[in-house]
Design an enzyme around this catalytic site. Structure first.
Site, PDB file in Angstrom:
ATOM      1  N   SER A 100      -9.904   0.964   7.342  1.00  0.00           N
ATOM      2  CA  SER A 100      -9.265   0.935   6.022  1.00  0.00           C
ATOM      3  C   SER A 100      -8.697  -0.400   5.593  1.00  0.00           C
ATOM      4  O   SER A 100      -8.250  -0.530   4.455  1.00  0.00           O
ATOM      5  CB  SER A 100      -8.162   2.002   5.959  1.00  0.00           C
ATOM      6  OG  SER A 100      -8.733   3.284   5.911  1.00  0.00           O
ATOM      7  N   SER A 112      -9.067   2.907   3.057  1.00  0.00           N
ATOM      8  CA  SER A 112      -8.078   3.495   2.176  1.00  0.00           C
ATOM      9  C   SER A 112      -7.177   2.461   1.485  1.00  0.00           C
ATOM     10  O   SER A 112      -6.378   2.836   0.613  1.00  0.00           O
ATOM     11  CB  SER A 112      -7.202   4.474   2.956  1.00  0.00           C
ATOM     12  OG  SER A 112      -6.500   3.832   3.998  1.00  0.00           O
ATOM     13  N   LYS A 115       0.848  -1.192   0.000  1.00  0.00           N
ATOM     14  CA  LYS A 115       0.000   0.000   0.000  1.00  0.00           C
ATOM     15  C   LYS A 115       0.884   1.244   0.000  1.00  0.00           C
ATOM     16  O   LYS A 115       1.852   1.330   0.767  1.00  0.00           O
ATOM     17  CB  LYS A 115      -0.896  -0.015   1.229  1.00  0.00           C
ATOM     18  CG  LYS A 115      -1.827   1.185   1.346  1.00  0.00           C
ATOM     19  CD  LYS A 115      -2.664   1.089   2.623  1.00  0.00           C
ATOM     20  CE  LYS A 115      -3.606   2.278   2.762  1.00  0.00           C
ATOM     21  NZ  LYS A 115      -4.439   2.198   3.980  1.00  0.00           N
TER      22      LYS A 115
END
Length: 472
Positions: free
Chosen positions: A173, A149, A73
């Site tokens: 997230s 996210s 990520k």
């Protein structure tokens, strides 16, 4: 799709150890899958294919995941010499000088890092639609959000590009994109995984690193790799009884489970699909012999929680933006940020340090009130992973902040309180809408009890195997 990409990471590692598959063959298959599907999904923002292939000769051959591809990520998970944007044009892809502790452990475990995945600007919302990089699309329906996210990571795993990807969870997230993309997503206990050396804590302790995966055993084995205290860390999660990977086959025993189909806070409307998912999961747990009854912590319904949580997040965002200004040598102006983040930073700067301390003291008391429910004899809380049904891209509008914040508040109503308490929680893909979109359910354990979550999640997976039909 290459057959090896249908294996989970533990299966891929086993195939490499047994000589059925070479690290190069697997890496090239994963790269081909990314190249074939990412034009549609926009999950990978910084590929590093040539560098990854060049690193294959230096793999630690005896490592548990030697040769298994992974994506990181692009928020947290710092990687030396690689672009890092955190979903924003403000950073302009500035590279980090050193690996974070988590990335160091991934390398030591033998993972092959193929690139970095899309995230909303600074990870501050539940859908991955950054202005700087464009939207990530859901592999089950490209018109829909992959969540946020960790949306880029979730889309990549659900589409079969890699078996697992790193993620992080400051308000849901990990669990929200796992729910929307039909994956397993475990938010660890606060302090289980270090954020060093760059940070001691994220979002005042709310944010925790983790993974999105397709199987419970991958989640457990990957967390084993990165978990552990480093010198100077501000938190140390309670020691686990042993490796989490060993918990995946153990009988969880008869557990006392409370469940909520609707949020106890009056301002949160009940969403039909998440409620149906929880009801079905409650029946499944009861059929497995667990004691399942409606109800949950009274504190979860406190109407003051969103304001305190939101203020702390905004204040942390303002600190991040100020730090970026120092890094580049000039302040970040509001017009350089997406409207949502500009508004949050402006609001945060109107608050005093004393107000921030009072908000953290409130959440400290909230954590104790929540923990009392588990201390009173409950083992698990079952509730939606996401407080709304799967939603299309654009549902969280960039040009209507009031509507965006209201919808976000409903969506994170079941996840953000668990960030404030620091407890572990796992989202499991147990339900589909009529249109075939995934809907996850969330199980929450007492602080430090990832072992219990892995046991019961693996038990559920055995009797209701997770379908991953977005891979093609």
């Amino acid at each position: 799709m290459h057959d090896a990409l249908r294996l989970d990471a533990v299966g891929q590692a086993g195939a490499i150890r047994n000589g059925e598959l070479s690290p190069r063959e697997l890496a090239e298959a994963a790269i081909a899958a990314i190249e074939a599907r990412d034009g549609e999904l926009n999950a990978v923002v910084f590929p590093r294919f040539e560098r990854a292939l060049a690193e294959l000769d230096r793999l630690p051959r005896e490592a548990p995941f030697a040769g298994v591809p992974i994506l990181l990520k692009d928020l947290g998970w710092r990687q030396a010499g690689e672009p890092y944007a955190a979903g924003s044009a403000v950073r302009d892809g500035v590279a980090d000088a050193a690996d974070g502790y988590g990335v160091t452990r991934l390398r030591e475990a033998g993972f092959v890092i193929l690139g970095r995945t899309n995230t909303p600007e600074f990870g501050s919302t539940i859908t991955t639609e950054p202005a700087a990089f464009g939207p990530t699309r859901n592999p089950y329906d490209p018109a829909y959000s992959a969540g946020g996210s960790s949306g880029g990571s979730a889309a990549a795993v659900a589409a079969g590009m890699v078996a697992l990807a790193t993620a992080s969870d400051g308000g849901g997230s990990i669990r929200i994109p796992a729910s929307l993309c039909g994956l397993v997503g475990l938010k660890p206990s606060r302090g289980r995984v270090s954020l060093g050396p760059a940070l001691g804590e994220g979002w005042s302790g709310f944010s925790c690193p983790g993974f999105v995966t397709r199987t419970v055993r991958d989640t457990a084995a990957a967390l084993d790799v990165v978990a552990g205290l480093h010198a100077g860390d501000p938190y140390d999660a309670p020691a686990l009884p042993g490796p989490l990977a060993a918990e995946a086959g153990r009988d969880p025993g008869r557990l006392r489970v409370g469940y909520l189909t609707a949020h106890p806070r009056a301002d949160v409307p009940e969403a039909a699909e998440p409620a149906a998912a929880v009801a079905a999961a409650a029946a499944l747990l009861e059929s497995l012999g667990h004691d399942v009854t409606p109800g949950g912590p009274e504190a979860l319904g406190d109407p003051d929680f969103p304001a305190h949580f939101g203020a702390i997040v905004a204040e942390n965002l303002a600190a991040t933006v100020d730090g970026l200004g120092e890094l580049r040598g000039k302040p970040v102006e509001p017009e350089e940020l997406e409207p949502r983040n500009a508004a949050m930073v402006t609001a945060a700067r109107s608050r005093s340090a004393a107000q921030h301390i009072r908000a953290t003291q409130w959440t400290d008391a909230f954590r104790r009130r929540m923990a009392a429910w588990w201390s009173a004899g409950h083992d698990l809380l079952l509730m939606p992973s996401l407080g709304v049904a799967p939603f299309p891209l654009g549902w969280i509008p960039a040009d209507d902040l009031t509507l965006a914040l209201g919808r976000t508040a409903h969506a994170v109503a079941f996840t953000s309180p668990i960030n404030a308490t620091g407890q572990p929680a796992i989202s499991l893909p147990l339900h589909r809408t009529v249109a075939g979109l995934p809907v996850g359910v969330q199980l929450v354990a007492a602080y430090g009890r990832e072992d219990l979550l892995v046991r019961v999640a693996a038990q559920i997976e055995r009797v209701q195997p997770f379908a991953h039909d977005a891979m093609r």
